[in-house]
Design an enzyme around this catalytic site. Structure first.
Site, PDB file in Angstrom:
ATOM      1  N   THR A 210     -26.025  35.357  16.030  1.00  0.00           N
ATOM      2  CA  THR A 210     -26.844  36.415  15.418  1.00  0.00           C
ATOM      3  C   THR A 210     -27.881  36.894  16.422  1.00  0.00           C
ATOM      4  OG1 THR A 210     -28.109  37.010  13.447  1.00  0.00           O
ATOM      5  CG2 THR A 210     -28.460  34.787  14.268  1.00  0.00           C
ATOM      6  N   ASN A 211     -28.910  37.607  15.964  1.00  0.00           N
ATOM      7  CA  ASN A 211     -29.944  38.116  16.883  1.00  0.00           C
ATOM      8  C   ASN A 211     -31.307  38.012  16.218  1.00  0.00           C
ATOM      9  OD1 ASN A 211     -30.405  40.678  15.348  1.00  0.00           O
ATOM     10  ND2 ASN A 211     -28.247  40.948  15.846  1.00  0.00           N
TER      11      ASN A 211
END
Ligand code: CTP
Length: 399
Positions: A210-211
């Site tokens: 993810t980020n």
């Protein structure tokens, strides 16, 4: 500017232990810029004093004594004329019955009868009183007349019993107030789809790539669109924040599931604030990868480009499309290229290398780029203010 700025709100407070929450509501409304005039019923005064409300609103709070005071013959009429909204929170079964039947025997109910503004009520009573057919009939009558009823919630009641009858939390009432006030806003009658958050690309059943996106900017845009009167569909990757009340929320995980959700929601405008993945694992391990099997080599492949797919496959799904460009270098060049290649009507470029802009913080520093080559540089602003600017431009694009 908040939708509550300068709005005249009448807050009716009736006799329930939930009165203590009404002080918080009055404070929240005032802090958001509204002029809040509180009207306490006699029973309400048994729980809290006018001073409680004066202290948080900075304005005089009214009681039944004012009904017979000097201003008596005009007070309720002038309140009724100038108010943008009447909120009764907490609203007892007794006051609800009076409102439903047009009984006007105290300052609050006489004002309600004179008022021409929308009415929001937040019931608070014991579960048995709420489910009583008389109360239910009154509720139906009020709803049919256009009143917005928030709650009641289920949970522990003052009687010691558990059931439906608790007044909902002030934050939820505040959100409903915003929705009601926004009804005739600049996006009234328009449907807006907003995407938000950082997508999650599965590696195995427990791990994801993810980020750092918090979803704050996207959620603020959804709130601003609601405040402007739009029907809002918020398509969101997992975040730690609560979505705005009034938005229809569709929860997704991966870029592919976000694309599927977006394709199913044709609208006037799409605002792609999500940080959708650019890379995704080529294969998802069916079982959890075990340490004992050694360090895995995870092969990545390109994730679905949501805006890219829409611009090619479904260009007519949205009348206007707005994208974001989060860049750590060559901001303007990269943003202009995305504006062109993704066939956007507006791109919001932000430099994520700045400490006060981009992911997780509450502020943002953005530049708007338009297809005709013009741009608008905005100073450092709260994400809420950036959201309002985006919504203003969305409305202009849709004219
Ligand atoms: N976007 C998208 N689908 C993706 C990734 C991004 O639709 N899989 C959207 C974002 O929501 C944003 C815009 O495309 O509105 C630009 O996203 P960004 O990640 O900055 O650009 P990319 O085109 O992915 O290019 P790069 O990451 O190489 O800068």
């Amino acid at each position: 500017m908040s939708i509550l700025s300068g709005k005249h709100i009448l807050l009716g407070v009736t006799g329930s232990i939930a009165c203590y929450k009404a002080a918080d509501l009055a404070s929240k409304l005032s802090q958001a810029g509204a002029q809040v005039d509180v009207i306490l019923t006699g029973a309400g005064e048994n729980f809290v004093t006018p001073l409680t409300f004066q202290s948080v609103t900075g304005r005089r709070a009214y009681t039944d004594q004012d009904l017979w005071g000097n201003e008596a013959h005009v007070l309720h009429v002038s309140f009724g004329k100038t108010a943008d909204l009447l909120v009764v929170a907490p609203c007892t079964a007794n006051t609800m019955a009076k409102l439903a039947h047009g009984i006007a025997d105290n300052l609050l109910t006489v004002t309600a009868l004179a008022a021409q503004c929308p009415l929001v009520i937040a019931p608070a009573m014991d579960g048995g009183m709420f489910s009583n057919p008389a109360t239910q009939e009154n509720l139906k009558t009020l709803k049919n007349r256009g009143a917005v009823v928030v709650g009641p919630a289920e949970g522990h009641l003052a009687s010691g019993l558990t059931g439906t009858g608790r007044m909902v939390e002030p934050a939820e009432i505040l959100s409903q107030v915003r929705v009601v006030l926004g009804k005739n806003g600049i996006l009234a009658g328009k449907k807006i789809v907003v995407t938000a958050g950082g997508t999650q690309e599965a590696i195995d059943p427990v791990r994801v790539i993810t980020n750092h996106s918090s979803g704050k900017q996207g959620y603020a845009i959804a709130q601003a669109a609601l405040d402007a009167g739009a029907e809002v569909c918020l398509i969101t990757a997992p975040t730690a924040i609560n979505p705005p009340v009034g938005a229809r929320v569709i929860k997704v995980n991966s870029a592919q599931s976000m694309l599927d959700a977006v394709l199913a929601e044709p609208a006037d405008a799409l605002i792609m604030a999500a940080a959708a993945a650019d890379f995704t694992p080529k294969t998802v391990a069916r079982e959890k990868m075990k340490k004992r099997d050694g360090i895995p080599q995870i092969e990545l492949t390109a994730a679905t480009d949501i805006l890219g797919t829409i611009s090619i496959q479904q260009p007519h799904l949205f009348r206007k499309v707005i994208g974001f460009a989060a860049e750590s270098q060559d901001l303007l060049e990269n943003a202009a290229e995305k504006l062109r290649s993704k066939k956007l009507d507006l791109i919001v470029a932000n430099d994520i290398s700045a400490a006060d802009a981009g992911f997780a913080v509450d502020t943002n520093r953005v530049i708007f780029l338009f297809p005709n080559g013009t741009s608008e540089i905005l100073p450092l602003m709260s994400k809420t203010d950036v959201a309002e600017k985006i919504i203003e431009h969305t409305s202009m694009l849709l004219e």
